[in-house]
Design a protein around this motif. Structure first.
Motif: not given
Length: 336
Positions: A187-198, A292-297, A309-316
């Protein structure tokens, strides 16, 4: 409240359903179907509810003596299934349903409507209400909406009963989380968190529903920022958090400063009718979109994202580069 919304795309011949596909919304009921994130096959609908859904679809098709395409939106809660609306026409989800189950619903509907009958492939696909072809077992499809809020100056980037999306994307994977994360990234504008800051801002009545997701993000090493009351809630859970002040307070660090400085990768903002700072919440949503910061409402979408994210960052969780015909082939080989 907390009802599950279900979309059904179907084709009938003289009141008998010959093709169907059932999708479930990721979001709870209340979000316009055009703005909803759909998964097919449905993964959160129990067998008893599904029987009621199919029975309802069959009765409507027969009662209206439908010949051709139709779409139904239903709501399921506490074992009950109710009709939101029935449209005796094709819907915007017909292409998604057709691609996911591997059969062109519009081709079949056209053939029936011009008197050529049900195509042979439709019977072979086993897509009737009693068939298994509408429920693939080796892959999952997810349809995610795309929005143009950045181009619409002043528009409030939040979801409700009125449709706001201007497009959509469908992605596929061997499970829901792979498909969902692929769809979000497409989707437009969404990307994996570079700084992992939310940045998180949650209305009081919704906080308990997001507790486990906050804990997951913390365990994954995310830096969590929050507005005042949400920060206090997180501190009560012993979750490390950095307080960001409202811009009008004149205090630093402020939410606007961090967003404009690109120090925040993702914003979760869950508001409802009980939210206090309506104007300020709107401003934060607008600043996030404008910079341009992804927003989830939506809380259910954010929870699904945290799980992914949990599955992805844990290699699962692997995001495989695979075509839809390859998924069709694997599904066909499973049935042999």
């Amino acid at each position: 409240e907390n009802g599950r919304e279900i979309d059904v795309d179907a084709v009938a011949n003289d009141g008998q359903v010959v093709l169907h596909a059932v999708s479930e919304h990721v979001e709870n009921a209340g979000v316009h179907s055009g703005d909803a994130t759909l998964m097919l096959p449905p993964l959160g609908i129990d067998e008893e509810t599904m029987v009621k859904v199919k029975d309802t679809v069959a009765r409507v098709a027969k009662g209206l003596n439908i010949t051709g395409p139709f779409n139904m939106q239903l709501i399921a809660k506490d074992g009950d299934v109710k009709i939101i609306e029935t449209n005796v026409r094709a819907s915007r989800s017909f292409p998604f349903s057709s691609k996911t189950v591997g059969g062109d619903f519009i081709e079949a509907a056209t053939s029936i409507m011009v008197g050529d009958g049900v195509p042979a492939w439709a019977s072979e696909k086993d897509l009737g209400l009693d068939g298994k072809g509408s429920y693939p077992e080796t892959y999952v499809g997810v349809k995610a909406p795309m929005f143009s809020f950045k181009r619409l100056l002043g528009a409030d980037p939040t979801l409700g009963v009125e449709m706001a999306s201007t497009g959509e994307v469908a992605c596929y994977g061997k499970n829901f989380h792979e498909s969902f994360l692929k769809a979000m990234l497409a989707t437009t504008g969404f990307k994996m968190p570079k700084n992992k800051a939310v940045l998180v801002s949650i209305q009081e009545r919704l906080r308990g529903d997001f507790k486990s997701s906050l804990e997951k993000l913390n365990e994954l090493g995310f830096t969590l920022y929050a507005t005042e009351e949400t920060a206090e809630y997180m501190k009560s859970l012993d979750i490390p958090v950095t307080l960001l002040h409202w811009e009008e307070s004149g205090m630093s660090p402020s939410i606007d400063e961090q967003l404009k400085a690109e120090k925040i990768d993702l914003v979760f903002m869950f508001a409802n009718n009980f939210s206090k700072r309506l104007d300020t919440n709107y401003t934060i949503r607008r600043v996030a979109v404008d910079f341009g910061v992804p927003l989830i409402t939506n809380l259910q979408v954010a929870s699904a994202l945290a799980d992914s994210f949990e599955l992805y960052y844990n290699g699962k969780l692997e995001l495989e580069n695979k075509t839809l015909p390859e998924y069709y082939k694997e599904e066909a080989e499973r049935g042999q």
